[in-house]
Motif scaffolding. Structure first.
Motif, PDB file in Angstrom:
ATOM      1  N   THR A  93      12.066 108.351  75.704  1.00 29.24           N
ATOM      2  CA  THR A  93      13.154 107.431  76.010  1.00 29.24           C
ATOM      3  C   THR A  93      12.582 106.048  76.329  1.00 29.24           C
ATOM      4  OG1 THR A  93      13.150 108.031  78.347  1.00 29.24           O
ATOM      5  CG2 THR A  93      14.615 109.280  76.914  1.00 29.24           C
ATOM      6  N   CYS A  95      13.287 104.094  78.963  1.00 23.33           N
ATOM      7  CA  CYS A  95      12.943 103.890  80.372  1.00 23.33           C
ATOM      8  C   CYS A  95      13.276 105.142  81.167  1.00 23.33           C
ATOM      9  CB  CYS A  95      13.676 102.667  80.940  1.00 23.33           C
ATOM     10  SG  CYS A  95      15.399 102.945  81.294  1.00 23.33           S
ATOM     11  N   GLY A  96      12.913 105.129  82.435  1.00 19.43           N
ATOM     12  CA  GLY A  96      13.124 106.283  83.293  1.00 19.43           C
ATOM     13  C   GLY A  96      14.577 106.536  83.666  1.00 19.43           C
ATOM     14  N   CYS A  97      15.471 105.600  83.359  1.00 17.11           N
ATOM     15  CA  CYS A  97      16.881 105.808  83.702  1.00 17.11           C
ATOM     16  C   CYS A  97      17.554 106.776  82.735  1.00 17.11           C
ATOM     17  CB  CYS A  97      17.630 104.474  83.739  1.00 17.11           C
ATOM     18  SG  CYS A  97      17.696 103.633  82.160  1.00 17.11           S
ATOM     19  N   THR A  98      16.899 107.054  81.596  1.00 18.21           N
ATOM     20  CA  THR A  98      17.425 107.997  80.611  1.00 18.21           C
ATOM     21  C   THR A  98      16.505 109.210  80.579  1.00 18.21           C
ATOM     22  OG1 THR A  98      18.168 106.119  79.296  1.00 18.21           O
ATOM     23  CG2 THR A  98      18.163 108.265  78.219  1.00 18.21           C
ATOM     24  N   THR A  99      17.067 110.396  80.817  1.00 21.16           N
ATOM     25  CA  THR A  99      16.257 111.618  80.799  1.00 21.16           C
ATOM     26  C   THR A  99      16.877 112.639  79.854  1.00 21.16           C
ATOM     27  OG1 THR A  99      17.447 112.502  82.711  1.00 21.16           O
ATOM     28  CG2 THR A  99      15.417 111.298  83.163  1.00 21.16           C
ATOM     29  N   GLN A 130      19.935 102.032  75.390  1.00 23.12           N
ATOM     30  CA  GLN A 130      18.778 102.892  75.637  1.00 23.12           C
ATOM     31  C   GLN A 130      18.539 103.726  74.385  1.00 23.12           C
ATOM     32  OE1 GLN A 130      16.869 102.590  78.284  1.00 23.12           O
ATOM     33  NE2 GLN A 130      18.267 101.067  79.088  1.00 23.12           N
TER      34      GLN A 130
END
Length: 158
Positions: A93, A95-99, A130
């Motif tokens: 992904t 960034c870390g806001c999308t898992t 994202q």
């Protein structure tokens, strides 16, 4: 007392007149022209067509307007349209806001698998995109399927 006479300057050394610039500015202001562009609608980047046998029910998850500080969930359905099984190697992904939840095991030919995605909206207000990249191998070749989460973040109501 000595007097000096000034010779005219060559054309390349003469200063240009500002008259035409003022004239253009006057015409632009009073003709109704807008010098500043209008805000444009939110543009969503096209992740492009898949380059291999894996496809998704939709490559775009358009969240519309989302609230800052909230979490959202979605499930992409990935389908193996090839004649042989494929192995998903990595899901990355932006960034870390999308898992995402890892997909275990191979995907048989003609079968589908769910890819759950969670998005924690932490960004600043405005447009948000994202990207999720699914790397997989089929028939000895490595392929990539790109998915996109897009929305418009609005400020937290607090």
């Amino acid at each position: 007392m000595r007097t000096t006479t000034r010779l005219p300057l060559p054309i390349y050394q003469r200063r240009r007149s500002l008259g035409p610039c003022f004239l253009l500015a006057f015409v632009a202001v009073f003709s109704g022209c807008e010098l500043a562009p209008e805000p444009q609608a939110r543009r969503i980047a096209d992740p492009g067509p898949p380059d291999g046998p894996l496809s998704a029910d939709s490559v775009l998850w358009d969240l519309g307007e989302v609230q800052q500080g909230k979490s959202y969930e979605h499930t992409f359905q990935l389908t193996n349209n090839g004649a042989v099984q494929l192995d998903i190697q990595n899901i990355g992904t932006d960034c870390g806001c999308t898992t995402t939840t890892p997909i275990n095991g191979p995907v048989a030919a003609g079968k589908s698998v769910a890819l759950p995605v969670a998005l924690n909206v932490t960004g600043v207000p405005g447009p948000m995109q994202q990207r999720i990249d699914v790397l997989y191998s089929a028939e000895g070749k490595t392929h990539q399927l790109s998915l996109l989460c897009a929305g418009q973040i609005r400020r937290d109501a607090n």
